[in-house]
Design a protein around this motif. Sequence first.
Motif, PDB file in Angstrom:
ATOM      1  N   THR A   1      50.376 145.270  79.395  1.00  0.00           N
ATOM      2  CA  THR A   1      49.948 146.659  79.582  1.00  0.00           C
ATOM      3  C   THR A   1      49.975 147.495  78.309  1.00  0.00           C
TER       4      THR A   1
ATOM      5  N   ASN B   1      51.961 154.000  79.315  1.00  0.00           N
ATOM      6  CA  ASN B   1      51.399 152.684  79.640  1.00  0.00           C
ATOM      7  C   ASN B   1      52.022 152.119  80.901  1.00  0.00           C
TER       8      ASN B   1
ATOM      9  N   LYS C   1      50.534 151.712  85.018  1.00  0.00           N
ATOM     10  CA  LYS C   1      51.055 150.580  85.776  1.00  0.00           C
ATOM     11  C   LYS C   1      52.535 150.825  86.099  1.00  0.00           C
TER      12      LYS C   1
END
Length: 530
Positions: free
Chosen positions: A526, A240, A460
């Motif tokens: 996220t 993530n 991310k």
Amino acid sequence: MRKLPLAAALTALLLGTTAIAADKDAHPADHPDAALTQPRSSETTGSVAVEGRRIDYKAVAGTLVLHEHGDKADEPTVSMFYAAYFKQGADPARRPITFIYNGGPGSATVWLHMGAFGPRRVVTSDDHHTPAAPYRLVNNDYSLLDASDLVFIDAPGAGFSRLIADETDKGKREEQMKARKKAVFGVDGDGHAFAQFITQFLSRYGRWNSPKYLFGESYGTTRSAVLANILQNDDSVDLNGVILLSQILSFDTSIDGPELNPGVDLPYALALPTFAATAYYHHKLPQQPAALEPFLREVEQYALGDYANALMQGSRLDDARKRAVAEKLHQFTGLPVDYLVKADLRVTGGMFEHELQADGDLTTGRLDSRFSGPSLDPLSKDSQYDPQSSAISSAYVAAFNDYVRRQLKFGNGLQYRLFADIDHWDFAHKAPGSHGEALQQSVNVMPDLATAMKTNPDLKVFLNGGYYDLATPYFAADYEMHHLPIPASLQKNISYAWYPSGHMVYAHEQSLKALHDNVARFIEQTDNVK
């Protein structure tokens, strides 16, 4: 300031720690490595108050055993130590998990554990030497346990992690240990070791479906780039997020030793804003700016403009222009104009650390340039030690050695090693697209992070750094991120945060709070939990 006995009592009250599983550290006398070949663990429970919110957790201190690949798949190679914290009552499928490690390379993860995100935090002085023991260990108001389960990992050979040699013959054992070191003490071997640890951990604790994050500091950011690519493209583990603290991905940007790489002037330009921040902090500038950050924006623009252009001229730069640049650098760094001219406008990190406060026979800190200490040799060219490291290391070492044995019930009879015994670190790296060849050049893992981002376009990345970090200057990290070989559309996946602190951002309590809040927010945004 509270003394240690009171802090220890407070620890027991806040953590409510009880041993659930006995430590299994004893080594059979006839085979010192035999106990390393099996996973070991000690479970305890506790609680921490994070910004006023109580969190109950289970802690597991233990080891996982890595094995050889290929024909020797059953052969144990490394026993890796970890300390994991799991929030009680949370759904593992919805609860994020973050794998955390320091750098080195070959460092234990005592710094992030006891200074940043663990449930207990050692208190150190802000910008000067911390007095000797007893040290204060307090509830960590900024533990990351409010946002994620945490796994602190010691690199192979560091902390309680050990390389395993199962040969009993002394000669064969030495050769086997050399082979183990060669396999893991390098950019690629280290990355594969951490990848094997993480996939084992996900299986052992049933966390394959949890939101997953990497958090690395310093060389740990180099590792994170390599590791993110291995996990993504070798192990099919989508992350993530990747959280980077005090980043270095391309060693050609390092201000440590750039004089040994003549013709590559980038480090001097990228370190200039940190030189300026440091001179600002110590009031060494000819004219003190009203505020730090507007001043740094001006320095950044000059660094990539007129200063970089002057450096690129090399011997073509005429004396008048060189003098003019030196006078401008004097305004930004406080260093004497004649010194800058003699240095050919190229000041290394060690030179700056020695020279900035030379009028007081003081050496400026490298890891955190807010720190100062007496110069070991006022006549030397470079700094000869790091005042910040000397100022706080003993507190971290003492606090962790006491905490891990008293609270986590692990490690009795074992030595906790700050660093692995590394004779040689292999910086050759098989970058994505290098067709299997290890590149014999300065390490640059920007392609690894870029490949991970391109093959997982939802990944991310969150970059954090300190303005007073001379080990990995913040503007060098910023430069690296804006030069990743990724489509422009993926640049939006990268976010940034800078702090008025050094390499160990969390050693400054105000910055620790900001770091915690920023990272917790990043995870919340996220984790894909609806």
